[in-house]
Design an enzyme around this catalytic site. Structure first.
Site, PDB file in Angstrom:
ATOM      1  N   ASP A 256      -3.342   4.680  -1.220  1.00 26.52           N
ATOM      2  CA  ASP A 256      -4.098   3.457  -0.922  1.00 26.52           C
ATOM      3  C   ASP A 256      -4.646   3.511   0.502  1.00 26.52           C
ATOM      4  O   ASP A 256      -5.780   3.106   0.758  1.00 26.52           O
ATOM      5  CB  ASP A 256      -3.199   2.216  -1.038  1.00 26.52           C
ATOM      6  CG  ASP A 256      -2.775   1.930  -2.471  1.00 26.52           C
ATOM      7  OD1 ASP A 256      -3.566   2.191  -3.397  1.00 26.52           O
ATOM      8  OD2 ASP A 256      -1.644   1.432  -2.652  1.00 26.52           O
TER       9      ASP A 256
ATOM     10  N   ALA B 132       0.838  -1.198   0.000  1.00 25.05           N
ATOM     11  CA  ALA B 132       0.000   0.000   0.000  1.00 25.05           C
ATOM     12  C   ALA B 132       0.871   1.246   0.000  1.00 25.05           C
ATOM     13  O   ALA B 132       1.945   1.258   0.588  1.00 25.05           O
ATOM     14  CB  ALA B 132      -0.907   0.009   1.233  1.00 25.05           C
ATOM     15  N   ASP B 133       0.394   2.298  -0.687  1.00 25.56           N
ATOM     16  CA  ASP B 133       1.068   3.591  -0.560  1.00 25.56           C
ATOM     17  C   ASP B 133       0.115   4.534   0.181  1.00 25.56           C
ATOM     18  O   ASP B 133      -0.975   4.132   0.579  1.00 25.56           O
ATOM     19  CB  ASP B 133       1.489   4.135  -1.931  1.00 25.56           C
ATOM     20  CG  ASP B 133       0.308   4.356  -2.872  1.00 25.56           C
ATOM     21  OD1 ASP B 133      -0.824   4.572  -2.397  1.00 25.56           O
ATOM     22  OD2 ASP B 133       0.533   4.316  -4.097  1.00 25.56           O
ATOM     23  N   SER B 134       0.536   5.790   0.366  1.00 28.41           N
ATOM     24  CA  SER B 134      -0.282   6.698   1.171  1.00 28.41           C
ATOM     25  C   SER B 134      -1.667   6.923   0.565  1.00 28.41           C
ATOM     26  O   SER B 134      -2.646   7.050   1.291  1.00 28.41           O
ATOM     27  CB  SER B 134       0.440   8.022   1.397  1.00 28.41           C
ATOM     28  OG  SER B 134       0.808   8.585   0.162  1.00 28.41           O
TER      29      SER B 134
END
Length: 81
Positions: A42, A38-40
């Site tokens: 997401d 996950a990224d920010s």
């Protein structure tokens, strides 16, 4: 009130759908960023999904403390409790 297992099941479903990972990868110990990719952005999407699914509000300050799937489940469980 939903049981921990019910919350976990819904959380796993949402995460696997949003991040495109197998539900088997989504364990309570799995780290959202390191293990599940996950990224920010997401994380913001996931939080919105959790809020609408469970009817809880996730505070930004609390979000910083959440790193694993288990953290999310515990947080939602506490908010619903």
């Amino acid at each position: 009130m939903a049981s921990r297992e019910e919350i976990l099941s819904k959380v796993k479903n949402i995460i696997s759908e949003k991040l495109g990972v197998d539900e088997e990868q989504v364990t309570e110990e799995a780290k959202l960023i390191d293990d599940l990719g996950a990224d920010s952005l997401d994380l913001v999407d996931l939080v919105m999904d959790f809020e609408s699914e469970f009817g809880v509000k996730v505070d930004d300050a609390d979000l910083e403390k959440i790193s694993t799937v288990g953290d999310i489940v515990s947080y939602i469980e506490k908010k619903l409790g």
